[in-house]
Design an enzyme around this catalytic site. Sequence first.
Site, PDB file in Angstrom:
ATOM      1  CG  HIS A 186      -6.754  11.488 -41.694  1.00 27.67           C
ATOM      2  ND1 HIS A 186      -6.029  10.325 -41.773  1.00 27.67           N
ATOM      3  CD2 HIS A 186      -6.333  12.253 -42.733  1.00 27.67           C
ATOM      4  CE1 HIS A 186      -5.195  10.382 -42.805  1.00 27.67           C
ATOM      5  NE2 HIS A 186      -5.359  11.550 -43.403  1.00 27.67           N
ATOM      6  CG  HIS A 197      -8.117  11.335 -47.314  1.00 25.51           C
ATOM      7  ND1 HIS A 197      -7.415  11.514 -48.486  1.00 25.51           N
ATOM      8  CD2 HIS A 197      -7.189  11.263 -46.327  1.00 25.51           C
ATOM      9  CE1 HIS A 197      -6.120  11.544 -48.218  1.00 25.51           C
ATOM     10  NE2 HIS A 197      -5.953  11.401 -46.909  1.00 25.51           N
ATOM     11  CB  ILE A 247      -4.829   0.282 -44.412  1.00 27.69           C
ATOM     12  CG1 ILE A 247      -4.598  -1.197 -44.602  1.00 27.69           C
ATOM     13  CG2 ILE A 247      -3.612   1.091 -44.814  1.00 27.69           C
ATOM     14  CD1 ILE A 247      -4.452  -1.614 -46.053  1.00 27.69           C
ATOM     15  CG  ASN A 288      -2.615  15.345 -43.657  1.00 29.63           C
ATOM     16  OD1 ASN A 288      -2.484  16.205 -42.796  1.00 29.63           O
ATOM     17  ND2 ASN A 288      -2.568  14.044 -43.379  1.00 29.63           N
ATOM     18  CD  GLN A 314      -3.972  15.246 -50.636  1.00 34.48           C
ATOM     19  OE1 GLN A 314      -3.756  16.442 -50.733  1.00 34.48           O
ATOM     20  NE2 GLN A 314      -4.998  14.637 -51.230  1.00 34.48           N
TER      21      GLN A 314
END
Length: 117
Positions: free
Chosen positions: A105, A103, A34, A90, A97
């Site tokens: 990236h 997750h 986002i 992270n 994080q």
Amino acid sequence: MTPNRQCIFCQILAGKMPARVVYEDDAVLAFEDIRPQAPVHILIIPRHHLASLSEASKKDEAVLGRMLLVASEVARDRNIEAQGYRVVANNGSLAGQSVDHFHLHVLGGRLFHWPPG
Ligand code: AMP
């Protein structure tokens, strides 16, 4: 593992929060960040709630491998493979994080420096 109601990525997985999905299968979901930090910035998450890499165990081995392969496929699809791209995870507060659902990236389309800030 059951979804975590407080987790925004679990809400995206449940369809309760919008996301620009770029890839999905039975184990992982990939969507646009986002607040992109590069011209291409995709997040790849496991479908089950895994708070961080530190929480991963042997049972997560297959999904962790899938996430890396999906990172490679996303990079190819977005035409950042030839120039090079960065895959980052992270883990924990000092690493920055901010969402406690593990997750990757996938970042590309600009020059990255090392070491990261
Ligand atoms: P991290 O700081 O490594 O935990 O990364 C979390 C990332 O999630 C950040 O890059 C955020 O911009 C991104 N993010 C947070 N909320 C959303 C959302 N609703 N949809 C897409 N990306 C998000």
